[in-house]
Motif scaffolding. Sequence first.
Motif, PDB file in Angstrom:
ATOM      1  N   ALA A  83       0.857  -1.184   0.000  1.00 37.59           N
ATOM      2  CA  ALA A  83       0.000   0.000   0.000  1.00 37.59           C
ATOM      3  C   ALA A  83       0.892   1.233   0.000  1.00 37.59           C
ATOM      4  N   SER A  84       0.276   2.374  -0.235  1.00 37.78           N
ATOM      5  CA  SER A  84       1.039   3.620  -0.165  1.00 37.78           C
ATOM      6  C   SER A  84       1.333   3.948   1.296  1.00 37.78           C
ATOM      7  N   THR A  85       2.284   4.820   1.508  1.00 35.31           N
ATOM      8  CA  THR A  85       2.592   5.271   2.864  1.00 35.31           C
ATOM      9  C   THR A  85       1.350   5.903   3.488  1.00 35.31           C
ATOM     10  N   GLU A  86       0.643   6.726   2.727  1.00 34.31           N
ATOM     11  CA  GLU A  86      -0.558   7.389   3.243  1.00 34.31           C
ATOM     12  C   GLU A  86      -1.631   6.377   3.635  1.00 34.31           C
ATOM     13  N   ASP A  87      -1.836   5.348   2.793  1.00 33.26           N
ATOM     14  CA  ASP A  87      -2.827   4.315   3.116  1.00 33.26           C
ATOM     15  C   ASP A  87      -2.427   3.540   4.367  1.00 33.26           C
ATOM     16  N   GLU A  88      -1.127   3.291   4.524  1.00 37.72           N
ATOM     17  CA  GLU A  88      -0.666   2.564   5.708  1.00 37.72           C
ATOM     18  C   GLU A  88      -0.862   3.406   6.967  1.00 37.72           C
ATOM     19  N   VAL A  89      -0.582   4.688   6.896  1.00 38.18           N
ATOM     20  CA  VAL A  89      -0.819   5.562   8.041  1.00 38.18           C
ATOM     21  C   VAL A  89      -2.296   5.527   8.428  1.00 38.18           C
ATOM     22  N   THR A  90      -3.175   5.583   7.460  1.00 34.89           N
ATOM     23  CA  THR A  90      -4.615   5.509   7.731  1.00 34.89           C
ATOM     24  C   THR A  90      -4.969   4.189   8.408  1.00 34.89           C
ATOM     25  N   ARG A  91      -4.405   3.079   7.918  1.00 28.15           N
ATOM     26  CA  ARG A  91      -4.661   1.757   8.526  1.00 28.15           C
ATOM     27  C   ARG A  91      -4.179   1.724   9.975  1.00 28.15           C
ATOM     28  N   MET A 124       7.870   4.576   6.957  1.00 27.37           N
ATOM     29  CA  MET A 124       8.767   5.015   5.905  1.00 27.37           C
ATOM     30  C   MET A 124       8.059   4.942   4.542  1.00 27.37           C
ATOM     31  N   ARG A 125       8.792   5.208   3.481  1.00 25.63           N
ATOM     32  CA  ARG A 125       8.186   5.149   2.144  1.00 25.63           C
ATOM     33  C   ARG A 125       7.788   3.713   1.830  1.00 25.63           C
ATOM     34  N   THR A 126       6.808   3.602   0.971  1.00 24.27           N
ATOM     35  CA  THR A 126       6.281   2.286   0.627  1.00 24.27           C
ATOM     36  C   THR A 126       7.297   1.456  -0.158  1.00 24.27           C
ATOM     37  N   LEU A 127       7.217   0.150   0.018  1.00 20.94           N
ATOM     38  CA  LEU A 127       8.017  -0.787  -0.764  1.00 20.94           C
ATOM     39  C   LEU A 127       7.189  -1.402  -1.888  1.00 20.94           C
ATOM     40  N   ALA A 128       5.901  -1.011  -1.971  1.00 21.27           N
ATOM     41  CA  ALA A 128       5.011  -1.538  -2.995  1.00 21.27           C
ATOM     42  C   ALA A 128       5.494  -1.077  -4.368  1.00 21.27           C
TER      43      ALA A 128
END
Length: 132
Positions: A83-91, A124-128
């Motif tokens: 997922a994006s970094t932003e999506d992960e923060v939301t999760r 951190m930044r996404t690895l996706a």
Amino acid sequence: MTSRFTELVVDCRDPERLAAFWCAVLDFKVIDRSEGKVEIASWVPTADEVRARQMPPTLLFIQVPEGKTVKNRLHLDVSPIDASTEDEVTRLLGLGATTTDVGQGPDRSWVVMADPEGNEFDVMRTLAARRG
């Protein structure tokens, strides 16, 4: 002669709650629990793997009577893998994390968060893989 990093110990008020949070964040499993302690890892090792020390470091949550009072001297960095970094923060906010300011300043490529007991960690930044 050398040493091996076997576990990271986190003092906390509620080991079960904190272990459940970090299991959800990292997709870890509880591998051991006893009075006031919960240990989690990326997989449940066999007895032979434990004896041979053929396993990555674990996170061990140990109950202490006091709460956290100062900024961490050590913290975890996590990187979203699908997922994006932003999506992960939301999760993570949905799991009980909060965003926090430890003096990191604006315009950073990471997001500083705190777990339910206030322990800071960085997303951190996404690895996706980027599509498109």
